[in-house]
Design a protein around this motif. Structure first.
Motif, PDB file in Angstrom:
ATOM      1  N   UNK A  31       0.835  -1.211   0.000  1.00  0.00           N
ATOM      2  CA  UNK A  31       0.000   0.000   0.000  1.00  0.00           C
ATOM      3  C   UNK A  31       0.864   1.253   0.000  1.00  0.00           C
ATOM      4  N   UNK A  32       0.442   2.225  -0.739  1.00  0.00           N
ATOM      5  CA  UNK A  32       1.118   3.516  -0.739  1.00  0.00           C
ATOM      6  C   UNK A  32       0.711   4.302   0.503  1.00  0.00           C
ATOM      7  N   UNK A  33       1.620   5.042   1.119  1.00  0.00           N
ATOM      8  CA  UNK A  33       1.277   5.826   2.301  1.00  0.00           C
ATOM      9  C   UNK A  33       0.119   6.788   2.048  1.00  0.00           C
ATOM     10  N   UNK A  34       0.032   7.340   0.855  1.00  0.00           N
ATOM     11  CA  UNK A  34      -1.055   8.253   0.518  1.00  0.00           C
ATOM     12  C   UNK A  34      -2.407   7.545   0.596  1.00  0.00           C
ATOM     13  N   UNK A  35      -2.448   6.330   0.066  1.00  0.00           N
ATOM     14  CA  UNK A  35      -3.682   5.535   0.084  1.00  0.00           C
ATOM     15  C   UNK A  35      -4.068   5.165   1.515  1.00  0.00           C
ATOM     16  N   UNK A  36      -3.086   4.798   2.340  1.00  0.00           N
ATOM     17  CA  UNK A  36      -3.357   4.445   3.734  1.00  0.00           C
ATOM     18  C   UNK A  36      -3.927   5.648   4.473  1.00  0.00           C
ATOM     19  N   UNK A  37      -3.358   6.840   4.248  1.00  0.00           N
ATOM     20  CA  UNK A  37      -3.869   8.055   4.892  1.00  0.00           C
ATOM     21  C   UNK A  37      -5.297   8.345   4.460  1.00  0.00           C
ATOM     22  N   UNK A  38      -5.598   8.146   3.186  1.00  0.00           N
ATOM     23  CA  UNK A  38      -6.947   8.368   2.670  1.00  0.00           C
ATOM     24  C   UNK A  38      -7.943   7.394   3.309  1.00  0.00           C
ATOM     25  N   UNK A  39      -7.567   6.132   3.402  1.00  0.00           N
ATOM     26  CA  UNK A  39      -8.445   5.114   4.007  1.00  0.00           C
ATOM     27  C   UNK A  39      -8.687   5.436   5.476  1.00  0.00           C
ATOM     28  N   UNK A  40      -7.652   5.875   6.203  1.00  0.00           N
ATOM     29  CA  UNK A  40      -7.813   6.227   7.607  1.00  0.00           C
ATOM     30  C   UNK A  40      -8.791   7.390   7.774  1.00  0.00           C
ATOM     31  N   UNK A  41      -8.720   8.372   6.864  1.00  0.00           N
ATOM     32  CA  UNK A  41      -9.641   9.508   6.940  1.00  0.00           C
ATOM     33  C   UNK A  41     -11.074   9.071   6.693  1.00  0.00           C
ATOM     34  N   UNK A  42     -11.274   8.181   5.746  1.00  0.00           N
ATOM     35  CA  UNK A  42     -12.622   7.696   5.425  1.00  0.00           C
ATOM     36  C   UNK A  42     -13.204   6.894   6.594  1.00  0.00           C
ATOM     37  N   UNK A  43     -12.365   6.156   7.297  1.00  0.00           N
ATOM     38  CA  UNK A  43     -12.835   5.296   8.383  1.00  0.00           C
ATOM     39  C   UNK A  43     -12.518   5.875   9.761  1.00  0.00           C
ATOM     40  N   UNK A  44     -12.498   7.161   9.909  1.00  0.00           N
ATOM     41  CA  UNK A  44     -12.303   7.868  11.184  1.00  0.00           C
ATOM     42  C   UNK A  44     -11.015   7.463  11.896  1.00  0.00           C
ATOM     43  N   UNK A  45      -9.960   7.318  11.181  1.00  0.00           N
ATOM     44  CA  UNK A  45      -8.664   7.023  11.794  1.00  0.00           C
ATOM     45  C   UNK A  45      -8.372   5.544  11.966  1.00  0.00           C
ATOM     46  N   UNK A  46      -9.376   4.688  11.842  1.00  0.00           N
ATOM     47  CA  UNK A  46      -9.165   3.247  11.968  1.00  0.00           C
ATOM     48  C   UNK A  46      -9.108   2.633  10.582  1.00  0.00           C
ATOM     49  N   UNK A  47      -8.108   1.835  10.358  1.00  0.00           N
ATOM     50  CA  UNK A  47      -8.019   1.163   9.069  1.00  0.00           C
ATOM     51  C   UNK A  47      -8.868  -0.116   9.104  1.00  0.00           C
ATOM     52  N   UNK A  48      -9.598  -0.421   8.059  1.00  0.00           N
ATOM     53  CA  UNK A  48     -10.391  -1.651   8.036  1.00  0.00           C
ATOM     54  C   UNK A  48      -9.536  -2.875   7.732  1.00  0.00           C
ATOM     55  N   UNK A  49      -8.270  -2.663   7.442  1.00  0.00           N
ATOM     56  CA  UNK A  49      -7.371  -3.752   7.093  1.00  0.00           C
ATOM     57  C   UNK A  49      -6.609  -4.182   8.336  1.00  0.00           C
ATOM     58  N   UNK A  50      -7.088  -5.199   9.003  1.00  0.00           N
ATOM     59  CA  UNK A  50      -6.433  -5.678  10.217  1.00  0.00           C
ATOM     60  C   UNK A  50      -5.828  -7.047   9.961  1.00  0.00           C
ATOM     61  N   UNK A  51      -4.879  -7.394  10.783  1.00  0.00           N
ATOM     62  CA  UNK A  51      -4.220  -8.690  10.687  1.00  0.00           C
ATOM     63  C   UNK A  51      -4.066  -9.258  12.086  1.00  0.00           C
ATOM     64  N   UNK A  52      -3.948 -10.562  12.145  1.00  0.00           N
ATOM     65  CA  UNK A  52      -3.762 -11.248  13.421  1.00  0.00           C
ATOM     66  C   UNK A  52      -2.554 -12.164  13.300  1.00  0.00           C
ATOM     67  N   UNK A  53      -1.926 -12.433  14.421  1.00  0.00           N
ATOM     68  CA  UNK A  53      -0.799 -13.349  14.444  1.00  0.00           C
ATOM     69  C   UNK A  53      -0.942 -14.232  15.678  1.00  0.00           C
ATOM     70  N   UNK A  54      -0.985 -15.546  15.457  1.00  0.00           N
ATOM     71  CA  UNK A  54      -1.076 -16.508  16.548  1.00  0.00           C
ATOM     72  C   UNK A  54       0.277 -17.194  16.695  1.00  0.00           C
ATOM     73  N   UNK A  55       0.765 -17.252  17.930  1.00  0.00           N
ATOM     74  CA  UNK A  55       2.007 -17.952  18.208  1.00  0.00           C
ATOM     75  C   UNK A  55       1.667 -19.325  18.761  1.00  0.00           C
ATOM     76  N   UNK A  56       2.290 -20.360  18.204  1.00  0.00           N
ATOM     77  CA  UNK A  56       1.994 -21.740  18.575  1.00  0.00           C
ATOM     78  C   UNK A  56       3.282 -22.407  19.037  1.00  0.00           C
ATOM     79  N   UNK A  57       3.209 -23.093  20.167  1.00  0.00           N
ATOM     80  CA  UNK A  57       4.332 -23.868  20.693  1.00  0.00           C
ATOM     81  C   UNK A  57       4.433 -25.153  19.870  1.00  0.00           C
ATOM     82  N   UNK A  58       5.583 -25.388  19.237  1.00  0.00           N
ATOM     83  CA  UNK A  58       5.743 -26.586  18.418  1.00  0.00           C
ATOM     84  C   UNK A  58       6.720 -27.590  19.035  1.00  0.00           C
TER      85      UNK A  58
END
Length: 175
Positions: A31-58
């Motif tokens: 993503x371009x920083x300009x696009x990220x800033x635009x998306x944040x403005x549209x969604x009141x500062x929160x980006x709709x693009x979230x990610x999760x990371x699960x740590x698993x003991x192997x």
């Protein structure tokens, strides 16, 4: 940073995208920083693009306990009907962390170790009950057959554990 003996499963939009082994990993976005800033403005500062990371003991998980929550009723050739309890230990390892997270967290919604332990215990007790019902003629013969029953239970449980991304290494009946 993923530590030795761990795997990190990266999720985005509800899908497991990758599994990372031990080491330092940098996640980048196209993503371009300009696009990220635009998306944040549209969604009141929160980006709709979230990610999760699960740590698993192997690493090998040793001395996991299982037991029957209530007595198992069995037909007995000598005593007619018996109610028995059983308990023991098992050793396992998460061998497919991405499948494990998808099946345990994604499909069943289990997050705590206690929930996962209870779920695995129920699988073990179910298979063991079936095995005992099919093969035991008298409960009086059972102590001499612990090793054989344990081996047969391991064989029956391997597929169940593999479907969850786990490898059952050992299963012991203590009493």
């Amino acid at each position: 940073i993923v530590r030795e003996g761990q795997a990190a499963i990266f999720f985005r939009d509800g899908k497991a995208l990758d599994a990372f082994g031990p080491g330092r990993h940098t996640l980048t976005t196209a993503n371009l920083p300009l696009l990220v800033d635009l998306v944040k403005k549209v969604f009141s500062g929160d980006t709709p693009f979230t990610a999760e990371c699960y740590f698993v003991n192997i690493t090998d998980l040793l001395d996991q306990r299982w037991g029957t929550p209530e007595p198992i009723t069995l037909r007995d050739e000598v005593l007619r009907m018996v109610r028995i309890r059983a308990h023991g230990t098992y050793n396992m390892q998460v061998t497919d962390p991405q499948l494990f997270v998808a099946q345990i967290v994604g499909a069943r919604g289990y997050y705590s170790t206690r929930d996962i332990e209870n779920y695995l215990r129920s699988i073990i007790v179910n298979r063991l009950t079936d095995l005992l019902g099919e093969n035991i003629k008298s409960v009086l013969d059972l102590p001499a057959m612990f090793e054989e029953v344990s081996a047969a239970a391991r064989v029956r449980l391997r597929g169940d554990f593999a479907a969850l991304g786990l490898t059952l290494k050992q299963l012991y009946i203590l009493s």
